[in-house]
Design a protein around this motif. Structure first.
Motif, PDB file in Angstrom:
ATOM      1  N   PHE A 113       0.834  -1.210   0.000  1.00 50.89           N
ATOM      2  CA  PHE A 113       0.000   0.000   0.000  1.00 50.89           C
ATOM      3  C   PHE A 113       0.867   1.258   0.000  1.00 50.89           C
ATOM      4  O   PHE A 113       0.428   2.335  -0.397  1.00 50.89           O
ATOM      5  N   ALA A 119      -5.096  -6.249  -1.221  1.00 45.63           N
ATOM      6  CA  ALA A 119      -5.930  -5.041  -1.329  1.00 45.63           C
ATOM      7  C   ALA A 119      -7.012  -5.040  -0.249  1.00 45.63           C
ATOM      8  O   ALA A 119      -7.371  -3.986   0.286  1.00 45.63           O
ATOM      9  N   ASP A 120      -7.531  -6.233   0.094  1.00 48.57           N
ATOM     10  CA  ASP A 120      -8.574  -6.309   1.125  1.00 48.57           C
ATOM     11  C   ASP A 120      -7.988  -5.997   2.498  1.00 48.57           C
ATOM     12  O   ASP A 120      -8.627  -5.342   3.335  1.00 48.57           O
ATOM     13  N   ALA A 143      -7.386  -2.249   2.605  1.00 48.84           N
ATOM     14  CA  ALA A 143      -8.661  -1.514   2.686  1.00 48.84           C
ATOM     15  C   ALA A 143      -9.242  -1.626   4.092  1.00 48.84           C
ATOM     16  O   ALA A 143      -9.736  -0.645   4.657  1.00 48.84           O
ATOM     17  N   VAL A 154      -9.138   3.595  -1.497  1.00 45.17           N
ATOM     18  CA  VAL A 154      -8.656   2.280  -1.066  1.00 45.17           C
ATOM     19  C   VAL A 154      -9.819   1.337  -1.243  1.00 45.17           C
ATOM     20  O   VAL A 154     -10.835   1.462  -0.571  1.00 45.17           O
ATOM     21  N   GLU A 173     -10.437  -5.870  -3.138  1.00 43.95           N
ATOM     22  CA  GLU A 173     -10.420  -6.529  -4.451  1.00 43.95           C
ATOM     23  C   GLU A 173     -11.816  -7.058  -4.771  1.00 43.95           C
ATOM     24  O   GLU A 173     -12.510  -7.534  -3.880  1.00 43.95           O
TER      25      GLU A 173
END
Ligand code: 3HC
Ligand code: NAI
Length: 654
Positions: free
Chosen positions: A508, A595-596, A599, A650, A653
């Motif tokens: 990130f 990505a999860d 986020a 953000v 996915e």
């Protein structure tokens, strides 16, 4: 009616055009239009043989007008205005009176000649705003100073002063005390020539594949989620392989694309937030108290760093320790910091010596009498801090501001019952204090407004970003940090590995993930805070961190924390022992897309941020984002958790 943003004065056949658009002579649309008109007029005027372009005030030009970047570009466009100067038959001379940044440097590059005052500075800081130079900088600069130097300036925001610019070929001449007089003489000299140099005409040799791949690798390593430096490199390279015009076309296309990017929006947002934070509305009209001599109590990690920061800012420092041996250790720490700064080129040996001499060590706090401000940085222990403040209140007159650097204790408790309540404040520095930009300023119920204003003034003098925080456990930053770590531990309990979580946060844009960071800082500090709360009867559930600390795993300093470390190495290695210790605590291994993870954890930070705002602990979402970016390594091109959450940048996915 539009204001007049430039003046033209003719002297002996030379037009002196002065850009006058305070505060920084930014090249907004109205100024571009007026400049375009004056270029045409000068071209048509038979009485004029040459033109000088300069800036009113301290700056030449601070760049394009950044406030326009949230709107579609409007004609006349800067590259066209600059092309008109370059194509003019009469010579244009940039008389660079101060900083020429971004579009300002590009304007000077488009002139046929540059004469620099001693205070001139040239820089292309666009990539720090998530964009690339958009008015020819990527094409003209390498043609004037060579590819390697241009790549460095454009991709790292390295700026050149007047002497460097002359040596590099960016300036043709240095001016004496009277820039305009020297520029006029220079203009007379060159005005008779049949042809004038233009950066675009210069030939450029390709430095070869090895150069480009080394530059690309260096840029990728430093990028941390900012696409602009790599894009600038690609555009610069294209202009060398495909020629000036093709380079200009790709530059414009890339500039316009990046101008609309989330990263550029985030970096612009921070640019304005940083400037607004330095001048909080609540302190308007309140004068800070003068600061000359500042005391520091405790010369450990924080105290030595704070003393170094103060001495570096030209303040005299009195450093108080408990005895000769701890004082000697404190001074060694200070010497170590100054030596590292010399090694990094921040100052030379002589400056380091002067700074060291500005710090007086004492073992009797009576020596703090007469200080304008005293900052306490002793162990995080309420009883000890109360004793220290009681003694400070005795030895220091009521005019001395007394500040605590506590992380988690309630500053009101530290000073309760002491006389002169208006002079107490918390000034929360971050480690290493001589490096980290953030200063949380925490006024207490009775703190006087000029004491708060002095905190902000101190931050300005130290080159730090000050954010006002209300008094609550952890203030703004550590309160969010606790939630962030708790969120990461909740994922761990759900079966995600520490390495998976750390990698996601690095991906990130953080330099380190939450577990690696704890290993570096030590797990014991937060553990002790939890234990203290438990001892006071508060319900603080057992955490995975507690399990590790109880097993003697305090982080890198004990050879292991969340990870194992080989002796002398900082490389985190997955740990069998940690897996075994935590097995009963976890639900079994599972994976989650990076990505999860990012986020979810940024979401946790933003949720806590919203509570902090609702409680009035922070005044604005910008203040929270500044705390995260300057104190906790939140990646700048992401703007901060509040920015991400408001803009939806953000995303898990799909
Ligand atoms: N556009 C619009 N406003 C600007 C600006 C700019 N380029 N640069 C500064 N300002 C504003 C600030 O927001 C501030 O406004 P405020 O008073 O309302 O808060 C005011 O000007 C004064 O700025 P500082 O407080 O930063 O003043 P300093 O004297 O400390 O610093 C400076 C002056 C060195 C010029 C600094 O402001 C700076 O670094 N500015 C940005 C430089 C930059 O990034 N230029 C590139 C812009 S992009 C570009 O040029 C694209 C081109 O390639 C096409
Ligand atoms: P440290 O343990 O490195 O240093 C504390 C120093 O205080 C020691 O050198 C000790 O000898 C000295 N000391 C103890 N009692 C004293 C007294 N009565 N008079 C003078 N000196 C005395 O601790 P560190 O890490 O520097 O922390 C200090 C304070 O700063 C704590 O309140 C901590 O919570 C806070 N803080 C720490 C941060 C960190 O990352 N280390 C970050 C921000 C705040």
């Amino acid at each position: 009616m539009t204001a007049t943003l430039l003046t033209r004065q003719d002297r002996d056949g030379i037009a002196v055009v002065t850009l006058d658009n305070p505060p920084v002579n930014a090249l907004g649309r109205a100024l571009r239009r007026q400049l375009g008109e004056v270029i045409a007029e000068v071209g048509r005027d038979p009485a004029i043989r040459a033109a000088i372009l300069t800036g009113a005030g301290r700056l030449f030009v601070g760049g394009a007008d950044i406030t326009e970047f949230d709107r579609p570009p409007e004609a006349p466009h800067l590259p066209d205005v600059i092309a008109a100067i370059e194509a003019a038959a009469k010579p244009w001379i940039a008389a660079v009176n101060g900083p020429a940044l971004g579009g300002g440097a590009e304007l000077a590059l488009g002139c046929h000649y540059r004469i620099a005052a001693s205070g001139a500075r040239f820089g292309l800081p666009e990539t720090a705003l998530g964009i690339i130079p958009g008015a020819g900088g990527t094409q003209r600069l390498p043609r004037l100073i060579g590819v390697a130097a241009a790549v460095e300036m454009i991709t790292t925001n390295r700026q050149m002063d007047a002497a460097e610019a002359l040596a590099a070929g960016l300036a043709d001449r240095l001016a004496g005390a009277d820039l305009i007089a020297d520029a006029l003489a220079f203009a007379q000299e060159v005005s008779g020539k049949a042809r004038h140099p233009g950066a675009r005409q210069k030939d450029l040799a390709d430095p070869g594949e090895a150069f480009w791949s080394a530059a690309g690798a260096r840029i990728a390593k430093a990028a941390r989620g900012n696409p602009a430096p790599a894009a600038a490199l690609a555009v610069l390279r294209h202009g060398i392989s495909a020629g000036f015009e093709a380079g200009m076309r790709l530059e414009r296309e890339t500039f316009l694309k990046l101008r609309n990017s989330d990263e550029a929006a985030a970096l612009r947002y921070l640019f304005f937030a940083e400037r607004a934070a330095a001048r909080p509305a609540a302190l308007r009209g309140i004068a800070p108290r003068p600061l000359g001599r500042v005391g520091v109590v405790g010369g450990g990690t924080m105290g030595a760093g704070i003393a170094a920061a103060l001495a570096n800012a030209g303040l005299r420092v009195v450093l108080s320790e408990t005895g000769e041996a701890p004082l000697a250790r404190a001074m060694d720490r200070l010497d170590g910091i100054l030596a590292t700064q010399v090694k990094r080129g921040l100052h030379d040996e002589a400056a380091a010596r002067a700074r060291r001499e500005a710090v007086t060590g004492i073992t009797d706090p009576a020596g703090l009498a007469g200080c304008d401000l005293v900052i306490e940085a002793v162990f995080e222990d309420l009883t000890l801090k109360r004793e220290v403040f009681a003694r400070l209140a005795e030895v220091c007159g009521r005019e001395t501001i007394l500040a605590t650097n506590t992380s988690y204790l309630d500053p009101e408790e530290i000073v309760r019952g002491l006389p002169g309540q208006e002079r107490f404040i918390a000034l929360h520095f971050f480690s290493p204090a001589q490096v980290m930009k953030l200063l949380e300023i925490v006024p207490l119920t009775a703190t006087g407004p000029e004491v708060v204003a002095t905190g902000f003034d101190l931050a300005r003098r130290l080159g730090k970003v000050a954010v006002r925080a209300g008094n609550c456990e952890g203030f703004i930053g550590n309160r969010i940090l606790l939630r962030y770590r708790a969120g990461a531990e909740a994922m761990l309990r759900d079966g995600i590995s520490p390495a998976g979580i750390d990698a996601a946060m690095r991906g990130f844009g953080f330099a380190m993930g939450p577990f690696e960071m704890q290993d570096m800082a030590g797990l014991d500090v937060a553990f002790r805070a939890r234990e203290t709360a438990r001892a006071l009867g508060r319900d603080v559930p057992e955490t995975a961190g507690d399990i590790l600390v109880r097993a003697g795993r305090l982080g890198q300093k004990t050879g292991g924390g969340w990870y194992d470390y080989a002796p002398g190495s900082r490389e985190p290695l997955p740990s069998q022992q940690v897996a075994a210790l935590l097995a009963p605590y976890r639900k079994g291994a599972r994976e989650m897309p990076a990505a999860d993870i990012a986020a979810a954890l940024v979401g946790v930070m933003a949720d806590e941020g919203r509570k902090i705002l609702a409680e009035g602990i922070a005044a604005t979402p910008e203040d929270i984002d500044l705390v995260e970016v300057h104190g906790y390594g939140f990646p700048r091109p992401k703007g901060g958790p509040m920015f991400c959450s408001a803009r939806g940048t953000v995303r898990p996915e799909r």
